[in-house]
Write a protein that holds these residues in place. Sequence first.
Motif, PDB file in Angstrom:
ATOM      1  N   HIS A  47      52.301  32.201  38.120  1.00  0.00           N
ATOM      2  CA  HIS A  47      51.296  31.425  38.843  1.00  0.00           C
ATOM      3  C   HIS A  47      51.522  29.916  38.703  1.00  0.00           C
ATOM      4  N   ASN A  48      52.595  29.536  38.017  1.00  0.00           N
ATOM      5  CA  ASN A  48      52.897  28.120  37.784  1.00  0.00           C
ATOM      6  C   ASN A  48      54.109  27.722  38.634  1.00  0.00           C
ATOM      7  N   PRO A  49      53.917  26.952  39.678  1.00  0.00           N
ATOM      8  CA  PRO A  49      55.033  26.619  40.566  1.00  0.00           C
ATOM      9  C   PRO A  49      56.128  25.787  39.906  1.00  0.00           C
ATOM     10  N   ARG A  50      55.863  25.217  38.748  1.00  0.00           N
ATOM     11  CA  ARG A  50      56.865  24.396  38.066  1.00  0.00           C
ATOM     12  C   ARG A  50      57.560  25.126  36.915  1.00  0.00           C
ATOM     13  N   ALA A  51      57.196  26.352  36.659  1.00  0.00           N
ATOM     14  CA  ALA A  51      57.772  27.091  35.529  1.00  0.00           C
ATOM     15  C   ALA A  51      59.268  27.313  35.734  1.00  0.00           C
ATOM     16  N   MET A  52      60.023  27.159  34.661  1.00  0.00           N
ATOM     17  CA  MET A  52      61.465  27.386  34.725  1.00  0.00           C
ATOM     18  C   MET A  52      61.798  28.853  34.945  1.00  0.00           C
ATOM     19  N   LEU A  53      61.009  29.743  34.356  1.00  0.00           N
ATOM     20  CA  LEU A  53      61.228  31.185  34.503  1.00  0.00           C
ATOM     21  C   LEU A  53      59.964  31.794  35.090  1.00  0.00           C
ATOM     22  N   PRO A  54      59.807  31.770  36.418  1.00  0.00           N
ATOM     23  CA  PRO A  54      58.556  32.190  37.037  1.00  0.00           C
ATOM     24  C   PRO A  54      58.440  33.685  37.303  1.00  0.00           C
ATOM     25  N   ASN A  55      59.505  34.447  37.047  1.00  0.00           N
ATOM     26  CA  ASN A  55      59.484  35.863  37.396  1.00  0.00           C
ATOM     27  C   ASN A  55      58.973  36.713  36.236  1.00  0.00           C
ATOM     28  N   PRO A  56      58.004  37.582  36.493  1.00  0.00           N
ATOM     29  CA  PRO A  56      57.507  38.476  35.435  1.00  0.00           C
ATOM     30  C   PRO A  56      58.623  39.392  34.928  1.00  0.00           C
ATOM     31  N   VAL A  57      58.561  39.713  33.649  1.00  0.00           N
ATOM     32  CA  VAL A  57      59.527  40.632  33.059  1.00  0.00           C
ATOM     33  C   VAL A  57      58.774  41.760  32.361  1.00  0.00           C
ATOM     34  N   THR A  58      59.485  42.823  32.083  1.00  0.00           N
ATOM     35  CA  THR A  58      58.929  43.966  31.363  1.00  0.00           C
ATOM     36  C   THR A  58      59.436  43.975  29.935  1.00  0.00           C
ATOM     37  N   VAL A  59      58.806  44.794  29.115  1.00  0.00           N
ATOM     38  CA  VAL A  59      59.289  44.961  27.742  1.00  0.00           C
ATOM     39  C   VAL A  59      60.737  45.430  27.750  1.00  0.00           C
ATOM     40  N   GLU A  60      61.050  46.357  28.629  1.00  0.00           N
ATOM     41  CA  GLU A  60      62.417  46.888  28.702  1.00  0.00           C
ATOM     42  C   GLU A  60      63.421  45.791  29.051  1.00  0.00           C
ATOM     43  N   GLU A  61      63.041  44.897  29.955  1.00  0.00           N
ATOM     44  CA  GLU A  61      63.960  43.817  30.333  1.00  0.00           C
ATOM     45  C   GLU A  61      64.186  42.852  29.182  1.00  0.00           C
ATOM     46  N   VAL A  62      63.157  42.607  28.399  1.00  0.00           N
ATOM     47  CA  VAL A  62      63.337  41.754  27.218  1.00  0.00           C
ATOM     48  C   VAL A  62      64.316  42.413  26.246  1.00  0.00           C
ATOM     49  N   LEU A  63      64.132  43.693  26.001  1.00  0.00           N
ATOM     50  CA  LEU A  63      64.980  44.408  25.044  1.00  0.00           C
ATOM     51  C   LEU A  63      66.406  44.577  25.548  1.00  0.00           C
ATOM     52  N   GLU A  64      66.587  44.567  26.865  1.00  0.00           N
ATOM     53  CA  GLU A  64      67.923  44.702  27.434  1.00  0.00           C
ATOM     54  C   GLU A  64      68.637  43.362  27.580  1.00  0.00           C
ATOM     55  N   SER A  65      67.939  42.252  27.372  1.00  0.00           N
ATOM     56  CA  SER A  65      68.595  40.948  27.453  1.00  0.00           C
ATOM     57  C   SER A  65      69.523  40.773  26.254  1.00  0.00           C
ATOM     58  N   PRO A  66      70.533  39.920  26.364  1.00  0.00           N
ATOM     59  CA  PRO A  66      71.540  39.797  25.295  1.00  0.00           C
ATOM     60  C   PRO A  66      70.922  39.445  23.940  1.00  0.00           C
ATOM     61  N   MET A  67      71.473  40.020  22.892  1.00  0.00           N
ATOM     62  CA  MET A  67      71.043  39.693  21.539  1.00  0.00           C
ATOM     63  C   MET A  67      71.601  38.324  21.174  1.00  0.00           C
ATOM     64  N   ILE A  68      70.727  37.434  20.748  1.00  0.00           N
ATOM     65  CA  ILE A  68      71.160  36.089  20.368  1.00  0.00           C
ATOM     66  C   ILE A  68      71.348  35.998  18.861  1.00  0.00           C
ATOM     67  N   SER A  69      70.351  36.427  18.123  1.00  0.00           N
ATOM     68  CA  SER A  69      70.435  36.488  16.664  1.00  0.00           C
ATOM     69  C   SER A  69      69.508  37.613  16.231  1.00  0.00           C
ATOM     70  N   ASP A  70      70.077  38.702  15.813  1.00  0.00           N
ATOM     71  CA  ASP A  70      69.350  39.925  15.520  1.00  0.00           C
ATOM     72  C   ASP A  70      68.148  39.653  14.595  1.00  0.00           C
ATOM     73  N   PRO A  71      66.916  40.015  15.017  1.00  0.00           N
ATOM     74  CA  PRO A  71      66.538  40.893  16.126  1.00  0.00           C
ATOM     75  C   PRO A  71      66.071  40.176  17.394  1.00  0.00           C
ATOM     76  N   LEU A  72      66.365  38.890  17.545  1.00  0.00           N
ATOM     77  CA  LEU A  72      65.837  38.130  18.675  1.00  0.00           C
ATOM     78  C   LEU A  72      66.802  38.180  19.867  1.00  0.00           C
ATOM     79  N   HIS A  73      66.269  38.653  20.999  1.00  0.00           N
ATOM     80  CA  HIS A  73      67.022  38.681  22.242  1.00  0.00           C
ATOM     81  C   HIS A  73      66.872  37.350  22.978  1.00  0.00           C
ATOM     82  N   ARG A  74      67.661  37.184  24.010  1.00  0.00           N
ATOM     83  CA  ARG A  74      67.587  35.940  24.766  1.00  0.00           C
ATOM     84  C   ARG A  74      66.186  35.684  25.290  1.00  0.00           C
ATOM     85  N   LEU A  75      65.514  36.727  25.778  1.00  0.00           N
ATOM     86  CA  LEU A  75      64.175  36.534  26.328  1.00  0.00           C
ATOM     87  C   LEU A  75      63.099  36.405  25.258  1.00  0.00           C
TER      88      LEU A  75
END
Length: 388
Positions: free
Chosen positions: A175-203
């Motif tokens: 709902h924020n027209p200026r947001a850098m990441l305006p698209n909703p994501v799911t829990v599954e998409e967060v968990l499927e994003s690349p691992m940056i530093s275990d246990p934290l994913h990119r998202l």
Amino acid sequence: MTIRGKAHIAGAYEHPDRKIPDKSVAQVHAEVALGAVADAGLSLSDVDAYFCAGDAPGFGPLSMADYLGLKRLRYLDSTETGGSSYLVHVGHAAAAIAEGKCEVALITLGGLPRSRPVPRPSASSLAPEAGFELPFGPTTVSMYALAARRHMYDYGTTSAQLAAIKVAASQHARHNPRAMLPNPVTVEEVLESPMISDPLHRLDCCVVSDGGGALVVVSPEVARELRRQTVKVLGHGESPKLADNGRIDLTYTGAVWSGPRAFEEAGVTQADIDYVSIYDSFTITVLQTIEDLGFCEKGKGGAFVADGSLQAPHGRLPFNTDGGGLCNNHPVNRGGMTKVIEAVRQLRGEANGPVQVPDCEIALAHGNGGSLGTRSAAATLILGREDA
């Protein structure tokens, strides 16, 4: 002495851009300063106190005061506590106003880490801890990952529960027209994003953006003369959490001390809070802060966030309705300023329509600076609607 009701936030302004390749850091500070004083219905000539932190270029407040042409100054503060600095500044400004030291305080943040990225080690080479920490190669994300892994070990927190925090932020960012990441994501998409530093994913990680923000804090006498709706400062707390020569418990933050101080001064409890802005450098930062501020029992944060409690407008604890650092912006890698700005919007009824909390009367803003894995500083503000 208490600052309860003795100062008001009259102006709040967030830089509209997320990448600013053609301007200097000083220009960004100037743009947000002008935006905030205009929002308050004032001008730079009314400012008699100036607050900035380590993001200010040059010789801190002296260089910036000169650049901005602040000729009436009688109070300066350059407290540096990382991302919590700007919440500390609001508390200090309120105290200075209550003591009669000033009447109109300007606080600015600005920087260009997206256009001009520089390495960010966990300790500078000149810091007293550098010789003990830098040889091991710590990074910002790895130290937060360390805290996340410990919390998981002690309390059974899961990556899916952390992901729910990102999901809530993304639902608000759409709902924020200026947001850098305006698209909703799911829990599954967060968990499927690349691992940056275990246990934290990119998202699980915040965005990096240019930009900034500014606030104007005024005395009640000045507030009464303004046409702009203001927000009352009800309570403030701040506290460091130190590494204690390596004997550090990674499962809590300095909010365990700053929060109670703010609640006591404001004379409210967790049940009175309608909205929270919580620094979200990483999802684990939010989860630990919610626990430490007393919104749920220690170790129960995972279950608390997993059931939609954070989603606005009707969750149990609506949070970061602009999308926060996880989705909207994280100017200068310091998220405290924008947390106060969004809390002010909520109390004024100016948040983006679908995420405006109905009848928002009391809001909490919280900032964290430093690293959850080593040493950090926490600052908590409780703010009230002017007519509440």
